[in-house]
Design a protein around this motif. Sequence first.
Motif, PDB file in Angstrom:
ATOM      1  N   LEU A 242     -50.888 -61.785  32.656  1.00 30.75           N
ATOM      2  CA  LEU A 242     -50.941 -62.265  31.821  1.00 30.75           C
ATOM      3  C   LEU A 242     -52.330 -61.516  30.621  1.00 30.75           C
ATOM      4  CD1 LEU A 242     -50.492 -65.611  32.957  1.00 30.75           C
ATOM      5  CD2 LEU A 242     -48.806 -64.070  31.537  1.00 30.75           C
ATOM      6  N   CYS A 243     -52.962 -61.051  31.182  1.00 29.62           N
ATOM      7  CA  CYS A 243     -54.621 -60.368  30.716  1.00 29.62           C
ATOM      8  C   CYS A 243     -54.710 -59.701  30.434  1.00 29.62           C
ATOM      9  CB  CYS A 243     -55.462 -61.400  31.641  1.00 29.62           C
ATOM     10  SG  CYS A 243     -55.715 -62.726  32.023  1.00 29.62           S
ATOM     11  N   ILE A 244     -53.343 -58.367  30.338  1.00 30.78           N
ATOM     12  CA  ILE A 244     -53.110 -56.844  30.319  1.00 30.78           C
ATOM     13  C   ILE A 244     -52.390 -57.527  28.638  1.00 30.78           C
ATOM     14  CG2 ILE A 244     -52.287 -55.049  31.053  1.00 30.78           C
ATOM     15  CD1 ILE A 244     -52.735 -55.880  34.017  1.00 30.78           C
ATOM     16  N   THR A 245     -53.267 -55.986  27.878  1.00 28.03           N
ATOM     17  CA  THR A 245     -52.391 -55.775  27.223  1.00 28.03           C
ATOM     18  C   THR A 245     -52.511 -54.324  26.237  1.00 28.03           C
ATOM     19  OG1 THR A 245     -54.239 -55.669  24.952  1.00 28.03           O
ATOM     20  CG2 THR A 245     -52.914 -57.787  25.348  1.00 28.03           C
ATOM     21  N   ARG A 246     -50.889 -54.130  25.815  1.00 27.03           N
ATOM     22  CA  ARG A 246     -50.993 -52.049  25.806  1.00 27.03           C
ATOM     23  C   ARG A 246     -51.813 -51.574  24.767  1.00 27.03           C
ATOM     24  NH1 ARG A 246     -45.638 -49.698  28.482  1.00 27.03           N
ATOM     25  NH2 ARG A 246     -46.155 -47.273  27.834  1.00 27.03           N
ATOM     26  N   GLU A 247     -51.971 -50.162  25.189  1.00 25.22           N
ATOM     27  CA  GLU A 247     -53.015 -49.968  24.270  1.00 25.22           C
ATOM     28  C   GLU A 247     -52.280 -48.746  23.408  1.00 25.22           C
ATOM     29  OE1 GLU A 247     -57.460 -48.188  23.155  1.00 25.22           O
ATOM     30  OE2 GLU A 247     -56.283 -47.274  25.034  1.00 25.22           O
ATOM     31  N   ASP A 248     -51.994 -47.966  24.440  1.00 28.57           N
ATOM     32  CA  ASP A 248     -50.674 -46.807  23.869  1.00 28.57           C
ATOM     33  C   ASP A 248     -49.984 -46.484  25.512  1.00 28.57           C
ATOM     34  OD1 ASP A 248     -52.510 -44.628  25.077  1.00 28.57           O
ATOM     35  OD2 ASP A 248     -53.882 -44.421  24.160  1.00 28.57           O
ATOM     36  N   ASP A 249     -48.918 -45.058  25.372  1.00 31.11           N
ATOM     37  CA  ASP A 249     -48.288 -45.186  26.099  1.00 31.11           C
ATOM     38  C   ASP A 249     -48.799 -44.911  28.083  1.00 31.11           C
ATOM     39  OD1 ASP A 249     -46.205 -44.871  24.653  1.00 31.11           O
ATOM     40  OD2 ASP A 249     -46.267 -42.588  23.805  1.00 31.11           O
ATOM     41  N   SER A 250     -50.377 -44.317  27.499  1.00 34.08           N
ATOM     42  CA  SER A 250     -50.605 -44.113  29.200  1.00 34.08           C
ATOM     43  C   SER A 250     -52.231 -45.018  29.344  1.00 34.08           C
ATOM     44  CB  SER A 250     -50.872 -42.778  29.228  1.00 34.08           C
ATOM     45  OG  SER A 250     -52.005 -42.375  28.328  1.00 34.08           O
ATOM     46  N   HIS A 251     -52.195 -45.709  28.763  1.00 34.24           N
ATOM     47  CA  HIS A 251     -53.427 -47.148  28.512  1.00 34.24           C
ATOM     48  C   HIS A 251     -53.389 -48.198  28.242  1.00 34.24           C
ATOM     49  CE1 HIS A 251     -55.453 -43.089  27.575  1.00 34.24           C
ATOM     50  NE2 HIS A 251     -55.674 -43.481  28.964  1.00 34.24           N
ATOM     51  N   TRP A 252     -53.328 -49.104  29.331  1.00 28.23           N
ATOM     52  CA  TRP A 252     -53.649 -50.888  29.000  1.00 28.23           C
ATOM     53  C   TRP A 252     -55.233 -51.477  28.928  1.00 28.23           C
ATOM     54  CZ3 TRP A 252     -50.421 -47.296  32.094  1.00 28.23           C
ATOM     55  CH2 TRP A 252     -48.972 -47.813  31.346  1.00 28.23           C
ATOM     56  N   LEU A 253     -55.204 -52.409  28.532  1.00 29.46           N
ATOM     57  CA  LEU A 253     -56.875 -52.870  28.577  1.00 29.46           C
ATOM     58  C   LEU A 253     -56.335 -54.635  29.046  1.00 29.46           C
ATOM     59  CD1 LEU A 253     -57.231 -53.167  24.101  1.00 29.46           C
ATOM     60  CD2 LEU A 253     -57.761 -51.261  26.323  1.00 29.46           C
ATOM     61  N   LEU A 254     -57.133 -54.559  29.723  1.00 29.64           N
ATOM     62  CA  LEU A 254     -57.673 -55.656  30.765  1.00 29.64           C
ATOM     63  C   LEU A 254     -59.052 -56.530  29.793  1.00 29.64           C
ATOM     64  CD1 LEU A 254     -57.147 -57.806  33.260  1.00 29.64           C
ATOM     65  CD2 LEU A 254     -58.681 -56.135  34.346  1.00 29.64           C
ATOM     66  N   ASP A 255     -58.586 -57.982  29.639  1.00 32.81           N
ATOM     67  CA  ASP A 255     -59.506 -58.569  29.513  1.00 32.81           C
ATOM     68  C   ASP A 255     -59.749 -60.219  29.948  1.00 32.81           C
ATOM     69  OD1 ASP A 255     -61.301 -60.271  27.762  1.00 32.81           O
ATOM     70  OD2 ASP A 255     -60.520 -60.005  25.938  1.00 32.81           O
ATOM     71  N   ILE A 256     -60.128 -60.418  30.713  1.00 37.38           N
ATOM     72  CA  ILE A 256     -60.093 -61.184  31.656  1.00 37.38           C
ATOM     73  C   ILE A 256     -61.575 -61.855  32.551  1.00 37.38           C
ATOM     74  CG2 ILE A 256     -60.480 -59.685  33.906  1.00 37.38           C
ATOM     75  CD1 ILE A 256     -58.586 -60.574  35.768  1.00 37.38           C
ATOM     76  N   ASP A 257     -61.551 -63.063  32.901  1.00 41.60           N
ATOM     77  CA  ASP A 257     -62.868 -63.428  32.640  1.00 41.60           C
ATOM     78  C   ASP A 257     -63.038 -63.794  35.039  1.00 41.60           C
ATOM     79  OD1 ASP A 257     -63.556 -64.872  30.720  1.00 41.60           O
ATOM     80  OD2 ASP A 257     -62.768 -67.221  31.169  1.00 41.60           O
ATOM     81  N   VAL A 258     -63.972 -63.193  34.895  1.00 41.23           N
ATOM     82  CA  VAL A 258     -63.935 -63.301  36.932  1.00 41.23           C
ATOM     83  C   VAL A 258     -65.615 -64.044  37.255  1.00 41.23           C
ATOM     84  CG1 VAL A 258     -63.858 -61.072  37.311  1.00 41.23           C
ATOM     85  CG2 VAL A 258     -65.869 -61.185  36.452  1.00 41.23           C
ATOM     86  N   VAL A 259     -66.132 -64.368  38.480  1.00 42.18           N
ATOM     87  CA  VAL A 259     -66.396 -65.305  38.499  1.00 42.18           C
ATOM     88  C   VAL A 259     -67.621 -64.339  39.453  1.00 42.18           C
ATOM     89  CG1 VAL A 259     -67.553 -66.953  40.736  1.00 42.18           C
ATOM     90  CG2 VAL A 259     -65.062 -67.032  39.474  1.00 42.18           C
TER      91      VAL A 259
END
Length: 301
Positions: A244-261
């Motif tokens: 749910l926190c991952i979006t596709r950037e291009d054919d070979s890369h993905w962006l992870l935007d997430i909260d951690v403790v």
Amino acid sequence: MRLNKYGRELDLILLLTGGGSYTAQQLADKLGITRRSLYYYLEYLRDSGFLFHKSGAYYRIDRQSPFFRQLRENIVLNEGEAAFVYQMLDGLDDKNLTAQTIKSKLERYYNMGDISSPAVKRRRRRNVDTLKQAMAQRKMVVLRGYSSPHSHSVSDRIVEPFLIFNEELDVRCYEVKAQMNKTFKTSRMKSVEILDVPWVHEDLHKEIFTDIFGFSGEERIRVQLRLGQLAYNIMLEEHPDSELCITREDDSHWLLDIDVVSMLGIGRFVMGLYADIDVLGGDELKAYIDEQCRVVAGQLV
């Protein structure tokens, strides 16, 4: 078969992490070396990142040594995970030697030897029932005779309990004297007494957040990563909730935007796939990765 180069050092580490303390002469005798050679090995281990404590004439290794911190980040369970495993093993037959061996190790490492004690179970059940009653009434309580391993003290704590979690092993409370939220072990309370005093700090109650790596705390730290194909696949395999926190950037890369403790979980993931991940956001994560790289570089010198 002894490792020719590091055999003595490894034997010394094993001796000093086995739960006991030894004098220099006892260590030298067990290793079959002179005290002069022993001091050479101790100095070598200090230079390699091991911290030693000496109580009188007795030596032991500090478990907060950088080596152990790095080891814990990679393989060790957090307290909640360890408690869950311990409780599962506790339900097995006492004749199961493997289960008993693992329980013994968990008891030594996590100081949870009394979790399965019938007397502790009864006391914890009473404490939990009283805490639930206080929460329903929104009343303060006194945690009588709370034993704290951190301060090595036993004292009464006036708190506002608002969340019981981790299989009822823990309770989240606002402690009036400390003016902050804390987590207390229900097994470490001698008893719980409900006070005829309503909550007055409810606006300060903060439930803890658990990140996808299993670490819990009040504060969240935002991080952004660019994942390559391998890192993306492993993230989804090991932590499906991250999708749910991952979006596709291009054919070979993905962006992870997430909260951690904690930096431990996300840091271990990044370090393990360093060539396939770019840290785009999160100054604390960047600093953590830089520090870990320096530690590794120092160990290789």
